[in-house]
Design an enzyme around this catalytic site. Structure first.
Site, short mmCIF file in Angstrom:
data_model
loop_
_atom_site.label_atom_id
_atom_site.label_comp_id
_atom_site.label_asym_id
_atom_site.label_seq_id
_atom_site.Cartn_x
_atom_site.Cartn_y
_atom_site.Cartn_z
N CYS A 92 0.86 -1.18 0.00
CA CYS A 92 0.00 0.00 0.00
C CYS A 92 0.90 1.23 0.00
O CYS A 92 1.51 1.56 1.03
CB CYS A 92 -0.92 -0.03 1.22
N CYS A 99 2.04 3.57 3.06
CA CYS A 99 0.81 4.12 3.65
C CYS A 99 1.02 4.35 5.15
O CYS A 99 1.39 3.42 5.87
CB CYS A 99 -0.31 3.12 3.42
N CYS A 181 -6.33 3.17 -1.36
CA CYS A 181 -5.76 2.71 -0.09
C CYS A 181 -6.23 1.29 0.13
O CYS A 181 -7.44 1.01 0.13
CB CYS A 181 -6.19 3.60 1.07
N GLN A 289 -17.29 -0.67 15.80
CA GLN A 289 -16.00 -1.34 15.58
C GLN A 289 -15.61 -1.17 14.11
O GLN A 289 -16.44 -1.38 13.22
CB GLN A 289 -16.09 -2.83 15.92
N TYR A 318 -19.57 0.86 28.77
CA TYR A 318 -18.97 1.42 27.54
C TYR A 318 -19.64 0.71 26.35
O TYR A 318 -18.98 0.14 25.49
CB TYR A 318 -17.46 1.21 27.51
N GLU A 339 -23.27 4.17 28.72
CA GLU A 339 -22.50 4.79 27.64
C GLU A 339 -22.60 6.31 27.79
O GLU A 339 -23.65 6.82 28.19
CB GLU A 339 -23.06 4.30 26.29
N ASP A 387 -15.73 -2.46 27.86
CA ASP A 387 -15.07 -2.29 26.56
C ASP A 387 -14.67 -0.82 26.41
O ASP A 387 -15.24 -0.09 25.60
CB ASP A 387 -16.05 -2.73 25.45
N CYS A 414 -8.71 -2.71 23.68
CA CYS A 414 -8.00 -2.42 22.42
C CYS A 414 -6.59 -1.95 22.72
O CYS A 414 -5.91 -1.44 21.83
CB CYS A 414 -8.77 -1.40 21.59
C1 LIG Z 1 -14.30 0.85 22.35
S1 LIG Z 1 -15.88 1.58 22.29
C2 LIG Z 1 -16.89 0.18 22.58
C3 LIG Z 1 -18.32 0.30 22.16
C4 LIG Z 1 -19.11 -0.99 22.05
N1 LIG Z 1 -18.85 -1.90 23.14
C5 LIG Z 1 -18.85 -1.66 20.71
O1 LIG Z 1 -18.21 -2.72 20.66
O2 LIG Z 1 -19.30 -1.13 19.69
C6 LIG Z 1 -15.92 2.51 23.76
C7 LIG Z 1 -17.20 3.23 24.04
O3 LIG Z 1 -17.06 3.90 25.32
C8 LIG Z 1 -17.68 5.16 25.26
N2 LIG Z 1 -17.06 5.95 26.33
C9 LIG Z 1 -15.87 6.61 26.29
N3 LIG Z 1 -15.61 7.16 27.48
C10 LIG Z 1 -16.63 6.84 28.30
C11 LIG Z 1 -16.93 7.11 29.67
N4 LIG Z 1 -16.09 7.84 30.41
N5 LIG Z 1 -18.05 6.61 30.19
C12 LIG Z 1 -18.91 5.87 29.44
N6 LIG Z 1 -18.69 5.59 28.13
C13 LIG Z 1 -17.57 6.06 27.57
C14 LIG Z 1 -17.41 5.63 23.84
O4 LIG Z 1 -18.34 6.62 23.44
C15 LIG Z 1 -17.56 4.34 23.05
O5 LIG Z 1 -18.88 4.15 22.62
#
Ligand SMILES: C[S@@+](CC[C@H](N)C(=O)[O-])C[C@H]1O[C@@H](n2cnc3c(N)ncnc32)[C@H](O)[C@@H]1O
Length: 457
Positions: A92, A99, A181, A289, A318, A339, A387, A414
């Site tokens: 790429c 890239c 890309c 994701q 989250y 969330e 998460d 992650c």
């Molecule tokens: C890695 S993503 C995971 C979302 C979901 N589990 C998914 O797999 O699609 C993290 C999520 O945490 C939310 N987030 C970030 N900071 C946060 C906080 N302090 N309290 C609650 N949620 C939060 C973000 O908006 C996001 O939607």
């Protein structure tokens, strides 16, 4: 396999006394011997560890130092003098340059997987001091290329006309133009090129941060991989622009020159996507994701670790648009999502409705403030799924999760370097880290996702 981090000062301190240390701006010829957490190459110069962006093991490179500390330095490759023996040709390329979104493309895919697995092991055992868990084999990606459902591009100028692509590594003002890309689908590439060609036809200018002048800032192209829908979001400065191409689903945000973020209203356009059996709506500001196909695998592993039997109370912290909780709802008694982004919570509620899921509820709050009220409202959970974003959980949020007293915690991470201290705090408080399964969601990059299972003794 040795893995280093920018915290490895102790390892080199003994050798730093005798020799003058390299200075910022200095250029050095170095041989890369390993990869650090986060993916940079590691070399040694006069006893210092030097972290080198853009280098791979075995490479001999000329490096310019950007930072020089007491025990280590940071720099980036100016010239690849001799490629490492394991290197494969970059595929790429943009303007003949690798890239910036695929910094590990020179590593054979099997080697990428080995490195990622080793990074998870190193983070948990060395940074976290956690031991005795089963580190399972890494789940390889289904597609090594064209897997991203979202990419963000920046506008720049070249030969007096707008170009659209990625920032050159380490540069905020230079943009490398893109035609194709290989991280993006053909549809994503078409959408981006169409907007670029329109900008050229209309003689629009790219926004220049330093001069605070120009119209076009960036473009986000998002795609429902299973629905075929392509959505583009164009971010402009607060100037009038002609109507963008109508066949693209374009939202124009007036962001105001010099401000740090968009201030204009977003349209109410949702992306439609299918993940597993779920039909999902995703608001422009809600998280999805980035690798749809691998998200299904990730959620499958989380479901396996959660080991639900149909009656449990599940907290999905989250939760974003509700994906994990909704995917597991048929195997749980009740699901409670938390969330902080209001649009994502609205999506989660709508997604429960449209998938006829009646046992899931969602609350909008920062995890720091929302866990206690959730606990009071719902009662203690049997399983907590967390998460969080790359920064992981603060110590206080881990304490709030401990107050939930769930027998089982499934941590979807992650970033193993933030999972490690969080897991250590949970272990310190009485949980046992049982299993960790790394998953490759982002081939050609150093990013690694993993799912961890913690149980209370
Ligand atoms: C890695 S993503 C995971 C979302 C979901 N589990 C998914 O797999 O699609 C993290 C999520 O945490 C939310 N987030 C970030 N900071 C946060 C906080 N302090 N309290 C609650 N949620 C939060 C973000 O908006 C996001 O939607």
């Amino acid at each position: 396999m040795a893995i280093h981090t920018a915290c490895d000062d102790r390892e080199v301190e003994a050798t730093t006394e005798r020799r003058p240390r390299p200075r910022q701006g200095q250029e050095l010829e170095l041989e890369i011997d390993s990869l650090a957490q986060g993916g940079r190459g590691v070399a040694r110069a006069n006893g210092y560890v030097v972290f080198v962006a853009g280098a791979l093991p075995g490479d001999r490179v000329r490096v310019r130092l950007q930072k020089s500390k007491r025990a280590y330095a940071e720099g980036s490759v100016v010239e690849l003098l001799r490629p490492g023996a394991d290197r494969i040709p970059d595929r790429c390329l943009h303007d003949s340059e690798p890239c910036p979104g695929a910094p590990w493309q020179g590593l054979p895919y099997e080697r990428q997987l080995t490195e990622k697995h080793a990074q998870v092991a190193d983070a948990l055992t060395r940074l976290g001091g956690v031991e005795g868990f089963a580190l399972e084999p890494i789940e390889p990606a289904i597609d090594q290329w064209r897997y991203r459902n979202k990419l963000e591009y920046s506008f720049g100028e070249r030969d007096g006309e707008p170009t659209l692509g990625f920032h050159r590594r380490g540069s905020w003002h230079e943009v490398v133009g893109i035609d194709d890309c290989l991280l993006a689908s053909e549809a994503n590439n078409r959408a981006r090129n169409e907007v670029r060609d329109w900008a050229r036809r209309e003689s629009l200018t790219a926004y220049d941060r330093r001069a605070r002048d120009g119209a076009l800032r960036n473009l986000v192209v998002r795609e429902g991989r299973r629905t075929g829908q392509v959505q583009t979001r164009l971010v402009t400065s607060a100037v009038e622009i002609p109507r963008p191409p109508v066949d693209l689903h374009t939202i124009v945000e007036g962001s105001g020159s010099g401000t740090d973020g968009p201030t204009g209203a977003l349209g109410d356009a949702y992306l439609e996507e299918r993940v597993g059996d779920l039909q999902l709506q995703v608001a422009p500001r809600a998280f999805l994701q980035t690798n749809t196909e691998m998200a299904e695998h990730l959620y499958g592993i989380a479901a396996d670790f959660a080991a639900l039997t149909g009656s449990e109370r599940l907290f999905d912290l989250y939760c974003g648009i509700g994906t994990i909780g909704l995917a597991l709802a048929s195997r749980a008694g009740e699901v409670w999502g938390l969330e902080s982004v209001p649009e994502a919570v609205e999506d989660a509620e709508e997604n429960a409705r449209r998938n006829q899921i009646g046992n899931a509820r969602f609350a909008c709050a920062d995890a720091r403030l929302g866990i206690r009220p959730l606990l009071e409202r719902a009662g203690s959970p049997d399983v907590v799924i967390v998460d969080p974003p790359r920064a992981g959980l603060s110590k206080k949020i881990v304490r709030r999760i401990l107050e939930c007293a769930a027998p089982r915690i499934v941590y979807v991470s992650c970033n193993p370097t933030t999972l490690a201290p969080n897991a250590a705090q949970l272990v310190e408080a009485g949980y046992t880290l049982r299993r960790v399964k790394p998953v490759d969601m982002f081939p050609q990059t150093a990013h690694v996702e993993c799912v961890a299972l913690l149980e209370r003794d």
